[in-house]
Design a protein around this motif. Structure first.
Motif, PDB file in Angstrom:
ATOM      1  N   LYS A 145       0.830  -1.207   0.000  1.00  0.00           N
ATOM      2  CA  LYS A 145       0.000   0.000   0.000  1.00  0.00           C
ATOM      3  C   LYS A 145       0.863   1.256   0.000  1.00  0.00           C
ATOM      4  O   LYS A 145       0.560   2.233  -0.702  1.00  0.00           O
ATOM      5  N   TYR A 187      -2.251  -4.621  -7.784  1.00  0.00           N
ATOM      6  CA  TYR A 187      -2.951  -4.006  -6.653  1.00  0.00           C
ATOM      7  C   TYR A 187      -3.751  -2.778  -7.099  1.00  0.00           C
ATOM      8  O   TYR A 187      -4.920  -2.619  -6.737  1.00  0.00           O
ATOM      9  N   CYS A 191      -7.818  -1.983  -7.159  1.00  0.00           N
ATOM     10  CA  CYS A 191      -8.434  -0.797  -6.545  1.00  0.00           C
ATOM     11  C   CYS A 191      -9.114   0.102  -7.574  1.00  0.00           C
ATOM     12  O   CYS A 191      -9.650   1.155  -7.215  1.00  0.00           O
ATOM     13  N   ARG A 192      -9.046  -0.281  -8.857  1.00  0.00           N
ATOM     14  CA  ARG A 192      -9.635   0.487  -9.964  1.00  0.00           C
ATOM     15  C   ARG A 192      -9.034   1.872 -10.106  1.00  0.00           C
ATOM     16  O   ARG A 192      -9.715   2.831 -10.466  1.00  0.00           O
ATOM     17  N   THR A 193      -7.757   1.982  -9.818  1.00  0.00           N
ATOM     18  CA  THR A 193      -7.037   3.232 -10.014  1.00  0.00           C
ATOM     19  C   THR A 193      -5.968   3.120 -11.098  1.00  0.00           C
ATOM     20  O   THR A 193      -5.239   4.095 -11.335  1.00  0.00           O
TER      21      THR A 193
END
Length: 439
Positions: A145, A187, A191-193
């Motif tokens: 993260k 990742y 997170c759809r980023t």
């Protein structure tokens, strides 16, 4: 840092010895290294100790990927004694989300359909807890993260739009390696980023579209693929320029060496090659400038589009709230006044001298000088009366001014010009008359 093998085990053990004060205590080590048994409350303190220590080490050394076998046999090896509970610790950390595996993160390059099938299967059946000692790599979630946030922050510093497109090579350089880039992309996609892009024209080009705002990533358009190909082209042209510059420098040195040795024929040959290399560099540089110009036009168009959308939203809000044009104009004036005031304050602050570099000793020395000056002035006697230039005392001058104001007369006779007559009596009883002509 791609893997744990880049960190020496001795360095990690030294770090553990500094962080854990009782690491070398044999009695405590036996209790910590034994296998878990009984109720959770019996072994939970030991589990929390190992969990926090693993996360602390991974965070300190910025280890996104760790190797379980090396953690057990190298990190926590204490004279041949290794923790028997580490398998259970890793399994519990996996169940609680502190670590995960690469295969647990969906591969964004596999296609939307396969990703959807994988998500549905994960919802229906929970996979069994794997044997972590057999795993080659596991991912530390806290570091994942943190590194993903760092990648987005790095990209946002060089892009003004809500999203950006970069080549896969650029993304890997930012992430610190191919393996880490794959994990971070998985990742961010989850997170759809971020979204994986690929263009297959003459060359196969891979890239990533990343959201730089708090919201979800906008849908991928044909323009994104075109921008990816243009950015890839600029990177290839820049690489060619770098190679050309290195070749030019080598040829120049060879030509100078030939001239110094007296071999003019060889030097002339190098000179011809230098001419060709220079011409090739000019063409490559010109093409690079044209591609960068096209990218600049696209970026300006996107900015203009965002401004137009903002204007439309503002106009819609004005209509819905029934705001008059006068109110809008007044609001804009207030904003402009605030901006002007802020600029004036900044200008004043910039002109204000800074006293940061002044030392305390200099201040004390200056203060002592002031004390001496004040002391000298205090020793000088103060005269009781001050004599003016004409030999009169201050009290006499005050009396003269009082007499002058008392003798002040206004002349408003109709036959004469209006004026003011001022009679002043000095020490010699001489009267002076001043007339001020009316305009």
């Amino acid at each position: 840092m791609d893997s744990i093998s880049n960190v020496n085990g001795a360095i990690v053990r030294d770090f553990i010895a500094k962080e854990v004060a009782d690491w070398d205590d044999d009695v405590i080590a036996v209790a910590r290294f034994k296998a878990f048994s009984g109720q959770r409350c019996d072994w939970e303190p030991s589990f929390l100790f190992w969990k926090q220590l693993i996360i602390k080490i991974a965070t300190h050394f910025r280890l996104l990927l760790i190797q379980p076998s090396q953690v057990k046999n190298d990190w926590f090896n204490r004279g041949g004694l290794t923790p028997l509970c580490l398998d259970n610790v890793l399994s519990l950390m996996y169940n609680e989300g502190d670590i995960t595996r690469t295969v647990d993160l969906a591969d964004p390059s596999s296609g939307r359909f396969s990703q959807l099938v994988r998500r549905v299967s994960n919802l229906i059946t929970r996979p069994a807890t794997p044997d972590f000692m057999a795993e080659q790599r596991v991912i530390v979630t806290a570091v994942l993260k943190d590194k993903a946030a760092g990648v987005v922050k790095h990209l946002s510093e060089s892009h003004w739009n809500p999203s950006c497109v970069v080549t896969m090579k650029k993304f890997q350089d930012i992430c610190g390696g191919q393996e880490e880039a794959s994990v971070i992309l998985r990742y961010l996609s989850g997170c759809r980023t971020a979204q994986y892009l690929s263009v297959n024209k003459k060359d196969f080009v891979e890239g990533v579209k990343v959201s730089l705002s708090a919201g979800a990533l906008s849908s991928v358009t044909n323009l994104d693929y075109d921008v990816l190909h243009l950015i890839w082209t600029t990177e290839k042209l820049q690489q060619q320029l770098d190679v050309t510059d290195r070749r030019y420098e080598l040829l120049r040195k060879s030509a100078l060496a030939s001239l110094q040795s007296g071999n003019k024929k060889l030097a002339l040959s190098y000179a011809r090659e230098l001419k060709l290399v220079t011409h090739s560099r000019e063409k490559c540089s010109s093409l690079l400038s044209r591609v960068e110009e096209v990218l600049g036009v696209i970026a300006d168009a996107e900015s203009t589009k965002k401004v137009a959308e903002a204007i439309q939203i503002g106009a819609r809000a004005i209509k819905e709230n029934k705001i008059s044009v006068e109110d809008v104009d007044l609001c804009l004036r207030d904003i402009q006044e605030s901006i002007d005031s802020h600029k004036e304050i900044e200008k004043i602050l910039e002109q204000t001298p800074s006293y940061v570099d002044i030392e305390d000793e200099d201040i004390e020395e200056e203060f002592k000088k002031l004390e001496l000056t004040v002391g000298k002035e205090a020793q000088v006697p103060t005269p009781e009366k001050t004599i003016n230039a004409e030999g009169r005392t201050g009290s006499e001058a005050t009396d003269l001014i009082s007499d002058a104001f008392s003798n002040l007369k206004l002349s408003d006779h109709p036959a004469e010009k209006p004026g003011i007559t001022l009679a002043v009596s000095d020490g010699n009883k001489i009267t002076k008359k001043l007339e001020m002509e009316a305009v």
